[in-house]
Motif scaffolding. Structure first.
Motif, PDB file in Angstrom:
ATOM      1  N   GLU A   3       0.845  -1.190   0.000  1.00  7.23           N
ATOM      2  CA  GLU A   3       0.000   0.000   0.000  1.00  7.23           C
ATOM      3  C   GLU A   3       0.885   1.246   0.000  1.00  7.23           C
ATOM      4  O   GLU A   3       2.111   1.144  -0.125  1.00  7.23           O
ATOM      5  CB  GLU A   3      -0.955  -0.037   1.191  1.00  7.23           C
ATOM      6  CG  GLU A   3      -1.896  -1.237   1.154  1.00  7.23           C
ATOM      7  CD  GLU A   3      -2.841  -1.304   2.336  1.00  7.23           C
ATOM      8  OE1 GLU A   3      -3.357  -0.246   2.761  1.00  7.23           O
ATOM      9  OE2 GLU A   3      -3.072  -2.421   2.842  1.00  7.23           O
ATOM     10  N   LEU A   4       0.274   2.397   0.114  1.00 15.35           N
ATOM     11  CA  LEU A   4       0.993   3.662  -0.053  1.00 15.35           C
ATOM     12  C   LEU A   4       2.342   3.709   0.680  1.00 15.35           C
ATOM     13  O   LEU A   4       3.353   4.083   0.061  1.00 15.35           O
ATOM     14  CB  LEU A   4       0.080   4.817   0.387  1.00 15.35           C
ATOM     15  CG  LEU A   4       0.571   6.234   0.170  1.00 15.35           C
ATOM     16  CD1 LEU A   4      -0.613   7.195   0.073  1.00 15.35           C
ATOM     17  CD2 LEU A   4       1.516   6.719   1.253  1.00 15.35           C
ATOM     18  N   PRO A   5       2.428   3.359   1.978  1.00 21.50           N
ATOM     19  CA  PRO A   5       3.726   3.477   2.658  1.00 21.50           C
ATOM     20  C   PRO A   5       4.818   2.600   2.050  1.00 21.50           C
ATOM     21  O   PRO A   5       5.966   3.037   1.906  1.00 21.50           O
ATOM     22  CB  PRO A   5       3.404   3.061   4.099  1.00 21.50           C
ATOM     23  CG  PRO A   5       1.947   3.368   4.251  1.00 21.50           C
ATOM     24  CD  PRO A   5       1.344   3.010   2.924  1.00 21.50           C
ATOM     25  N   PRO A 140      -3.780  11.098  -0.213  1.00 26.76           N
ATOM     26  CA  PRO A 140      -4.135  11.559   1.138  1.00 26.76           C
ATOM     27  C   PRO A 140      -3.004  12.265   1.883  1.00 26.76           C
ATOM     28  O   PRO A 140      -3.263  12.909   2.901  1.00 26.76           O
ATOM     29  CB  PRO A 140      -4.544  10.272   1.857  1.00 26.76           C
ATOM     30  CG  PRO A 140      -3.848   9.184   1.105  1.00 26.76           C
ATOM     31  CD  PRO A 140      -3.813   9.629  -0.322  1.00 26.76           C
ATOM     32  N   LEU A 141      -1.768  12.155   1.401  1.00 21.71           N
ATOM     33  CA  LEU A 141      -0.654  12.860   2.046  1.00 21.71           C
ATOM     34  C   LEU A 141      -0.252  14.124   1.301  1.00 21.71           C
ATOM     35  O   LEU A 141       0.703  14.790   1.691  1.00 21.71           O
ATOM     36  CB  LEU A 141       0.551  11.925   2.182  1.00 21.71           C
ATOM     37  CG  LEU A 141       0.370  10.738   3.138  1.00 21.71           C
ATOM     38  CD1 LEU A 141       1.651   9.937   3.249  1.00 21.71           C
ATOM     39  CD2 LEU A 141      -0.083  11.207   4.524  1.00 21.71           C
ATOM     40  N   THR A 212      -1.750   8.084  10.404  1.00 22.87           N
ATOM     41  CA  THR A 212      -1.427   6.662  10.270  1.00 22.87           C
ATOM     42  C   THR A 212      -0.537   6.429   9.060  1.00 22.87           C
ATOM     43  O   THR A 212       0.466   5.692   9.135  1.00 22.87           O
ATOM     44  CB  THR A 212      -2.717   5.823  10.149  1.00 22.87           C
ATOM     45  OG1 THR A 212      -3.505   6.008  11.328  1.00 22.87           O
ATOM     46  CG2 THR A 212      -2.395   4.349   9.976  1.00 22.87           C
ATOM     47  N   LEU A 213      -0.887   7.041   7.934  1.00 23.17           N
ATOM     48  CA  LEU A 213      -0.083   6.863   6.729  1.00 23.17           C
ATOM     49  C   LEU A 213       1.281   7.533   6.858  1.00 23.17           C
ATOM     50  O   LEU A 213       2.302   6.969   6.456  1.00 23.17           O
ATOM     51  CB  LEU A 213      -0.829   7.411   5.521  1.00 23.17           C
ATOM     52  CG  LEU A 213      -2.091   6.651   5.112  1.00 23.17           C
ATOM     53  CD1 LEU A 213      -2.786   7.344   3.948  1.00 23.17           C
ATOM     54  CD2 LEU A 213      -1.776   5.205   4.743  1.00 23.17           C
ATOM     55  N   ALA A 214       1.312   8.742   7.427  1.00 21.64           N
ATOM     56  CA  ALA A 214       2.591   9.450   7.588  1.00 21.64           C
ATOM     57  C   ALA A 214       3.529   8.666   8.504  1.00 21.64           C
ATOM     58  O   ALA A 214       4.735   8.558   8.236  1.00 21.64           O
ATOM     59  CB  ALA A 214       2.360  10.855   8.136  1.00 21.64           C
ATOM     60  N   GLN A 219       8.206   4.971   9.115  1.00 19.01           N
ATOM     61  CA  GLN A 219       8.758   3.699   9.592  1.00 19.01           C
ATOM     62  C   GLN A 219       9.370   2.886   8.454  1.00 19.01           C
ATOM     63  O   GLN A 219      10.338   2.149   8.652  1.00 19.01           O
ATOM     64  CB  GLN A 219       7.657   2.890  10.281  1.00 19.01           C
ATOM     65  CG  GLN A 219       7.196   3.477  11.605  1.00 19.01           C
ATOM     66  CD  GLN A 219       5.955   2.795  12.151  1.00 19.01           C
ATOM     67  OE1 GLN A 219       5.559   1.732  11.680  1.00 19.01           O
ATOM     68  NE2 GLN A 219       5.322   3.412  13.144  1.00 19.01           N
ATOM     69  N   ALA A 220       8.803   3.026   7.253  1.00 21.55           N
ATOM     70  CA  ALA A 220       9.307   2.258   6.111  1.00 21.55           C
ATOM     71  C   ALA A 220      10.518   2.917   5.457  1.00 21.55           C
ATOM     72  O   ALA A 220      11.279   2.253   4.742  1.00 21.55           O
ATOM     73  CB  ALA A 220       8.199   2.093   5.070  1.00 21.55           C
TER      74      ALA A 220
END
Length: 286
Positions: A3-5, A140-141, A212-214, A219-220
């Protein structure tokens, strides 16, 4: 599914690794993976990598204006090699769907597990020529994705919020795992209707979506491709943790199963303590 991250981390990894390199070859191990035929993959040979970017869950390699765009789908992954094997892959004879070689002898393979094949690659002069990109909703970011823009998307839609978050034409980049995580942070039922949320719930959901996404992107960041899957799993609060304790309240994490997927949630945090009906189990118990 990446997913996005994870897709952002892969794009960042490739950006750093491919700076100044040229493509020396592209090989298809699966006839079905390449969704375009003109120009042919051989057209990339000799072109310098000008940049790598992300569009939702798509990765875009810009090679002097010719774009190799790919989507890893549900079970695809990118396997990087500092010294890509010299042997040429043969269609139908390898688990590798696509191999890309670079001028320092490095390269990557796109692989896909399982029998349902969804991994797709495109060779285009404009990323907007890829059907999945042309219909993407906002990122969304993105800096301009503010609360007002989000509230406008929710509007009076009579759609369950879990499905809306996963709809790539509405919001780009969120899938099954992070929609579970976002809804848990926002303390909302996955079955709540988007248009029924009050102002406080819209605010909680917007903040949960962005944060959550940020946090997951942070983290990734910097992790090699081979470590991203494990990092994603380790960072989950409720997704994939059926039967475990909720990290917020200690209640058990529950699951609702569908034909080919499932969602996880905490009843105490998200549904006022009321378990959601598991439709698959309900049919079995009739």
């Amino acid at each position: 599914m990446p997913e996005l991250p994870q897709v952002q981390a892969l794009a960042d990894f490739l950006t750093a690794r491919l700076d100044g390199l040229a493509v020396t070859g592209v090989e298809c191990g699966s006839i079905a993976v390449l969704k375009t035929y003109d120009p042919p993959p051989q057209a990339l040979a000799g072109l310098l990598v000008a940049g790598v970017s992300r569009h939702g869950k798509f990765i875009d390699l810009d090679c002097d204006g010719l774009h190799l765009v790919f989507h890893l789908a549900r079970a695809g992954w990118l396997r990087w090699s500092e010294a890509i094997p010299a042997t040429t892959i043969r269609p139908g004879k390898s688990p590798i769907a696509l191999r890309v070689r670079f001028s320092d002898d490095s390269g990557f393979d796109l692989t896909e597990a399982g029998t349902k094949k969804g991994l797709a690659a495109y060779l285009v002069t404009d990323p907007a020529q890829v059907p999945g990109i042309s219909t993407l909703g906002p990122d969304p970011l993105a800096a301009d994705f503010d609360r007002a823009a989000f509230a406008g998307i929710l509007g009076e839609r009579k759609k369950q919020i879990k499905g809306l978050l996963r709809d790539q034409s509405v919001i780009a980049g969120v899938g099954n795992a992070y929609s579970d995580e976002i809804l848990h942070v926002a303390r909302l039922s996955p079955f709540a209707l988007a248009g029924s949320l009050d102002e406080a719930e819209v605010e909680r959901l917007y903040v949960a979506l962005r944060e959550t996404l940020a946090d997951a992107v942070a983290q990734a960041a910097g992790k090699p491709a081979k470590d991203l899957k494990d990092a994603k799993r380790a960072g989950m609060r409720v997704h994939g943790r059926t039967g475990e304790a909720c990290p917020v309240c200690g209640d058990v994490v529950r699951e609702v199963s569908f034909a080919d997927s499932s969602l996880q949630y905490c009843a105490a945090c998200q549904t006022g303590g009321k378990p959601l009906a598991d439709r698959r189990m309900s049919r079995l118990l009739r």
